[in-house]
Scaffold this motif. Structure first.
Motif, PDB file in Angstrom:
ATOM      1  N   GLU A  91       0.805  -1.218   0.000  1.00  0.00           N
ATOM      2  CA  GLU A  91       0.000   0.000   0.000  1.00  0.00           C
ATOM      3  C   GLU A  91       0.840   1.272   0.000  1.00  0.00           C
ATOM      4  O   GLU A  91       0.555   2.215  -0.737  1.00  0.00           O
ATOM      5  N   ASP A  92       1.867   1.320   0.818  1.00  0.00           N
ATOM      6  CA  ASP A  92       2.688   2.525   0.900  1.00  0.00           C
ATOM      7  C   ASP A  92       3.359   2.823  -0.443  1.00  0.00           C
ATOM      8  O   ASP A  92       3.414   3.980  -0.882  1.00  0.00           O
ATOM      9  N   THR A  93       3.857   1.781  -1.104  1.00  0.00           N
ATOM     10  CA  THR A  93       4.490   1.957  -2.419  1.00  0.00           C
ATOM     11  C   THR A  93       3.491   2.472  -3.438  1.00  0.00           C
ATOM     12  O   THR A  93       3.767   3.413  -4.193  1.00  0.00           O
ATOM     13  N   VAL A  94       2.307   1.871  -3.463  1.00  0.00           N
ATOM     14  CA  VAL A  94       1.276   2.218  -4.441  1.00  0.00           C
ATOM     15  C   VAL A  94       0.752   3.639  -4.225  1.00  0.00           C
ATOM     16  O   VAL A  94       0.562   4.399  -5.177  1.00  0.00           O
ATOM     17  N   VAL A  95       0.555   4.010  -2.951  1.00  0.00           N
ATOM     18  CA  VAL A  95      -0.053   5.305  -2.642  1.00  0.00           C
ATOM     19  C   VAL A  95       0.978   6.429  -2.638  1.00  0.00           C
ATOM     20  O   VAL A  95       0.780   7.469  -3.285  1.00  0.00           O
ATOM     21  N   ASN A  96       2.062   6.256  -1.936  1.00  0.00           N
ATOM     22  CA  ASN A  96       2.990   7.365  -1.689  1.00  0.00           C
ATOM     23  C   ASN A  96       4.174   7.450  -2.648  1.00  0.00           C
ATOM     24  O   ASN A  96       4.781   8.511  -2.777  1.00  0.00           O
ATOM     25  N   GLU A  97       4.510   6.334  -3.312  1.00  0.00           N
ATOM     26  CA  GLU A  97       5.641   6.364  -4.241  1.00  0.00           C
ATOM     27  C   GLU A  97       5.191   6.377  -5.704  1.00  0.00           C
ATOM     28  O   GLU A  97       5.737   7.122  -6.522  1.00  0.00           O
ATOM     29  N   LEU A  98       4.200   5.559  -6.022  1.00  0.00           N
ATOM     30  CA  LEU A  98       3.777   5.419  -7.424  1.00  0.00           C
ATOM     31  C   LEU A  98       2.512   6.207  -7.750  1.00  0.00           C
ATOM     32  O   LEU A  98       2.189   6.404  -8.921  1.00  0.00           O
ATOM     33  N   HIS A  99       1.772   6.641  -6.723  1.00  0.00           N
ATOM     34  CA  HIS A  99       0.626   7.556  -6.871  1.00  0.00           C
ATOM     35  C   HIS A  99      -0.470   7.010  -7.790  1.00  0.00           C
ATOM     36  O   HIS A  99      -0.867   7.642  -8.775  1.00  0.00           O
ATOM     37  N   PHE A 100      -0.968   5.824  -7.441  1.00  0.00           N
ATOM     38  CA  PHE A 100      -1.987   5.177  -8.272  1.00  0.00           C
ATOM     39  C   PHE A 100      -3.223   6.052  -8.490  1.00  0.00           C
ATOM     40  O   PHE A 100      -3.711   6.184  -9.617  1.00  0.00           O
ATOM     41  N   VAL A 101      -3.747   6.640  -7.423  1.00  0.00           N
ATOM     42  CA  VAL A 101      -5.026   7.353  -7.525  1.00  0.00           C
ATOM     43  C   VAL A 101      -4.939   8.504  -8.521  1.00  0.00           C
ATOM     44  O   VAL A 101      -5.819   8.684  -9.371  1.00  0.00           O
ATOM     45  N   GLY A 102      -3.867   9.281  -8.438  1.00  0.00           N
ATOM     46  CA  GLY A 102      -3.705  10.395  -9.374  1.00  0.00           C
ATOM     47  C   GLY A 102      -3.544   9.922 -10.808  1.00  0.00           C
ATOM     48  O   GLY A 102      -4.101  10.516 -11.748  1.00  0.00           O
ATOM     49  N   GLU A 103      -2.788   8.833 -10.996  1.00  0.00           N
ATOM     50  CA  GLU A 103      -2.595   8.276 -12.338  1.00  0.00           C
ATOM     51  C   GLU A 103      -3.910   7.739 -12.905  1.00  0.00           C
ATOM     52  O   GLU A 103      -4.237   7.953 -14.073  1.00  0.00           O
ATOM     53  N   ALA A 104      -4.670   7.043 -12.061  1.00  0.00           N
ATOM     54  CA  ALA A 104      -5.952   6.488 -12.508  1.00  0.00           C
ATOM     55  C   ALA A 104      -6.918   7.605 -12.889  1.00  0.00           C
ATOM     56  O   ALA A 104      -7.632   7.507 -13.897  1.00  0.00           O
ATOM     57  N   ALA A 105      -6.942   8.678 -12.099  1.00  0.00           N
ATOM     58  CA  ALA A 105      -7.832   9.809 -12.374  1.00  0.00           C
ATOM     59  C   ALA A 105      -7.515  10.422 -13.739  1.00  0.00           C
ATOM     60  O   ALA A 105      -8.420  10.681 -14.552  1.00  0.00           O
ATOM     61  N   ARG A 106      -6.238  10.629 -13.997  1.00  0.00           N
ATOM     62  CA  ARG A 106      -5.828  11.233 -15.265  1.00  0.00           C
ATOM     63  C   ARG A 106      -6.145  10.317 -16.450  1.00  0.00           C
ATOM     64  O   ARG A 106      -6.680  10.761 -17.470  1.00  0.00           O
ATOM     65  N   GLU A 107      -5.825   9.018 -16.306  1.00  0.00           N
ATOM     66  CA  GLU A 107      -6.076   8.073 -17.393  1.00  0.00           C
ATOM     67  C   GLU A 107      -7.569   7.952 -17.693  1.00  0.00           C
ATOM     68  O   GLU A 107      -7.973   7.894 -18.863  1.00  0.00           O
ATOM     69  N   LEU A 108      -8.392   7.900 -16.664  1.00  0.00           N
ATOM     70  CA  LEU A 108      -9.844   7.788 -16.858  1.00  0.00           C
ATOM     71  C   LEU A 108     -10.373   8.987 -17.644  1.00  0.00           C
ATOM     72  O   LEU A 108     -11.165   8.828 -18.584  1.00  0.00           O
ATOM     73  N   GLU A 109      -9.926  10.168 -17.261  1.00  0.00           N
ATOM     74  CA  GLU A 109     -10.429  11.366 -17.930  1.00  0.00           C
ATOM     75  C   GLU A 109      -9.960  11.435 -19.380  1.00  0.00           C
ATOM     76  O   GLU A 109     -10.742  11.763 -20.276  1.00  0.00           O
ATOM     77  N   GLU A 110      -8.686  11.117 -19.618  1.00  0.00           N
ATOM     78  CA  GLU A 110      -8.167  11.177 -20.987  1.00  0.00           C
ATOM     79  C   GLU A 110      -8.817  10.121 -21.875  1.00  0.00           C
ATOM     80  O   GLU A 110      -9.116  10.384 -23.048  1.00  0.00           O
ATOM     81  N   LEU A 111      -9.036   8.928 -21.334  1.00  0.00           N
ATOM     82  CA  LEU A 111      -9.705   7.881 -22.110  1.00  0.00           C
ATOM     83  C   LEU A 111     -11.142   8.267 -22.424  1.00  0.00           C
ATOM     84  O   LEU A 111     -11.635   8.028 -23.532  1.00  0.00           O
ATOM     85  N   ALA A 112     -11.822   8.870 -21.437  1.00  0.00           N
ATOM     86  CA  ALA A 112     -13.218   9.256 -21.640  1.00  0.00           C
ATOM     87  C   ALA A 112     -13.351  10.276 -22.765  1.00  0.00           C
ATOM     88  O   ALA A 112     -14.335  10.267 -23.519  1.00  0.00           O
ATOM     89  N   ILE A 113     -12.353  11.143 -22.900  1.00  0.00           N
ATOM     90  CA  ILE A 113     -12.371  12.137 -23.976  1.00  0.00           C
ATOM     91  C   ILE A 113     -12.240  11.453 -25.342  1.00  0.00           C
ATOM     92  O   ILE A 113     -12.823  11.890 -26.329  1.00  0.00           O
ATOM     93  N   ASN A 114     -11.488  10.347 -25.384  1.00  0.00           N
ATOM     94  CA  ASN A 114     -11.224   9.660 -26.658  1.00  0.00           C
ATOM     95  C   ASN A 114     -12.296   8.644 -27.058  1.00  0.00           C
ATOM     96  O   ASN A 114     -12.294   8.155 -28.184  1.00  0.00           O
ATOM     97  N   VAL A 115     -13.187   8.298 -26.129  1.00  0.00           N
ATOM     98  CA  VAL A 115     -14.254   7.339 -26.440  1.00  0.00           C
ATOM     99  C   VAL A 115     -15.348   8.022 -27.254  1.00  0.00           C
ATOM    100  O   VAL A 115     -15.742   9.151 -26.960  1.00  0.00           O
ATOM    101  N   ASN A 116     -15.823   7.339 -28.267  1.00  0.00           N
ATOM    102  CA  ASN A 116     -16.954   7.846 -29.048  1.00  0.00           C
ATOM    103  C   ASN A 116     -18.243   7.416 -28.366  1.00  0.00           C
ATOM    104  O   ASN A 116     -18.754   6.321 -28.595  1.00  0.00           O
ATOM    105  N   TRP A 117     -18.778   8.285 -27.514  1.00  0.00           N
ATOM    106  CA  TRP A 117     -19.961   7.934 -26.724  1.00  0.00           C
ATOM    107  C   TRP A 117     -21.235   7.903 -27.553  1.00  0.00           C
ATOM    108  O   TRP A 117     -22.267   7.411 -27.101  1.00  0.00           O
ATOM    109  N   ASN A 118     -21.195   8.436 -28.750  1.00  0.00           N
ATOM    110  CA  ASN A 118     -22.407   8.521 -29.576  1.00  0.00           C
ATOM    111  C   ASN A 118     -22.502   7.422 -30.625  1.00  0.00           C
ATOM    112  O   ASN A 118     -23.299   7.511 -31.546  1.00  0.00           O
ATOM    113  N   ARG A 119     -21.663   6.396 -30.488  1.00  0.00           N
ATOM    114  CA  ARG A 119     -21.775   5.285 -31.429  1.00  0.00           C
ATOM    115  C   ARG A 119     -23.163   4.671 -31.369  1.00  0.00           C
ATOM    116  O   ARG A 119     -23.768   4.569 -30.302  1.00  0.00           O
TER     117      ARG A 119
END
Length: 429
Positions: A222-250
């Motif tokens: 947990e300490d490595t994932v949270v404080n060294e590798l920063h999973f939550v911030g990375e996941a937040a950024r990836e989710l938002e960038e992917l959502a922009i690239n998805v064609n929601w109106n297919r």
């Protein structure tokens, strides 16, 4: 179109034993393209015990080289993983047993080891086989795949190899692995990606999924994932960038049958976030950001992608239940707003209704828990007041009341512990 894709695949497969090695490879590449275009139902229909029996028979009769057989099987394993299909017929096949034996034998060789063959065997065995892999095989597969995954070569071919290796690792379930077997390499892959952005989005998601899956057997991560590798911030950024690239109106129907790679990767990030919130007990300053990203995805999905919309509810429910996450973070991240808005839609999917009810029941329970700490108690009361006002503004009580008759149905079909008391889903001050 459905019949023609299946028919084309089967016809090409039947032709393989009558071709030389080069012709076989070309036909297998054609088969890969056909598989890529298949939806889940089509793909399931070709994954039969007969398919794996025939592949093994062609290998034994020397009508297909091991290299070509692996090329075809790696493609099947890759798309089965992306389409979230369990290949149970391979797990029960003699081909599975043969690959396991070959992996052990190749490692035991003192001279003339075929490293490329070993890698291919490991990928086929782990992608297509059972999650419950024996420790002896794990100790071979993991270092072998990490060696490929750690490549810094940015050519398209090398990066595809890295993607498959990381995808394979991510599908190894919750098996118990010694930290020394993977943590240094995995951490280096993540930090290198954060600096250089060399991995595909799917590969980057896969390396995180492999690591987060280890939470179940190694809480020290947990300490490595949270404080060294920063999973939550990375996941937040990836989710938002992917959502922009998805064609929601297919359009629905044939176009929607085959999910785009962005949609698949987005859903996998939601699944990994769900595992994170289900197990991590460390505070994180990026909680608000990830809830904002999930809320953005939840709104974008609406009625256009129920699968993604449903998966948005899982990490939110787990986050409410996780005592480390404050309800105020969900409020600031607009998760409360997103779920309230979704409850008002006239075309709500019944499973999403059930998940939204479960979410608000958990929110209500959390806000009833008084704190001994004076400052935290004041924060709880302030959060409670804000959520109460939002619920009033959206006419939430009337919405909940309209579901009263269906609560029993939800309990029968989905969740036997869902309260029948309407007040349990409300926040009162």
């Amino acid at each position: 179109m459905t019949t023609s894709r299946i028919k084309m695949f089967n016809e090409l497969f039947c032709e393989l034993e009558h071709c030389n090695e080069d012709e076989q490879r070309k036909k297998i590449e054609e088969m890969n393209e056909i598989i890529d275009g298949m939806n889940k139902e089509e793909f399931r229909s070709i994954l039969t015990s007969e398919l794996f029996y025939e592949i093994l028979a062609m290998i034994e009769k020397k009508k297909m080289s091991m290299e070509n057989a692996i090329l075809l099987l790696k493609c099947i394993g890759y798309y089965a993983t992306l389409k979230r299909i369990e290949v149970s017929d391979f797990e029960r096949s003699s081909l599975n047993e043969r690959f396991e034996k070959m992996i052990v034998e190749e490692v035991k060789k003192k001279e003339k080891k075929n490293e490329n063959l070993l890698i291919d065997l490991c990928e086929c065995f782990a992608l297509l086989g059972d999650d419950d892999i024996f420790d002896e095989i794990l100790s071979i597969i993991v270092p072998c795949l990490l060696k490929i995954a750690s490549k810094k070569d940015e050519t398209e071919e090398a990066q595809k190899e890295v993607e498959i290796a990381l995808l394979t690792l991510s599908e190894m379930g919750y098996c118990n692995l010694e930290q020394e077997l993977y943590l240094k390499e995995i951490s280096e892959i993540i930090t290198h990606q954060q600096k250089h952005k060399n991995l595909s989005r799917l590969a980057y998601q896969s390396v995180w999924k492999f690591l987060i899956n280890r939470f179940n057997t190694n809480k020290l991560l947990e300490d490595t994932v949270v404080n060294e590798l920063h999973f939550v911030g990375e996941a937040a950024r990836e989710l938002e960038e992917l959502a922009i690239n998805v064609n929601w109106n297919r359009k629905k129907g044939e176009e929607r049958a085959k999910e785009a790679k962005e949609e698949i990767t987005l859903m996998r990030w939601l699944q990994t976030s769900n595992i994170y919130f289900g197990g991590c007990q460390l505070q994180n300053e990026d909680f608000v950001e990830i809830f904002r990203s999930i809320s953005y995805v939840f709104r974008a999905a609406k009625d256009n992608h129920r699968g993604i919309g449903l998966w948005c509810t899982y990490p939110l429910i787990n986050a409410v239940e996780n005592r480390v996450v404050k309800v105020d973070a969900l409020l600031k991240g607009r998760a409360i707003d997103a779920v309230l808005e979704r409850m008002q839609r006239p075309t709500l999917n019944v499973v999403i209704v059930y998940k939204c009810l479960q979410f608000f029941k958990n929110v209500s329970n959390r806000l009833e828990e008084k704190n001994k700490d004076e400052k935290e108690e004041e924060e709880r009361k302030a959060t409670k007041r804000k959520i109460f006002e939002k619920m009033e503004e959206e006419g939430y009580e009337d919405t909940i009341t309209s579901f009263h008759k269906t609560l029993k149905i939800f309990n029968i079909r989905y969740y036997y512990g869902l309260s029948l008391n309407i007040s349990d889903y409300l926040v009162n001050v």
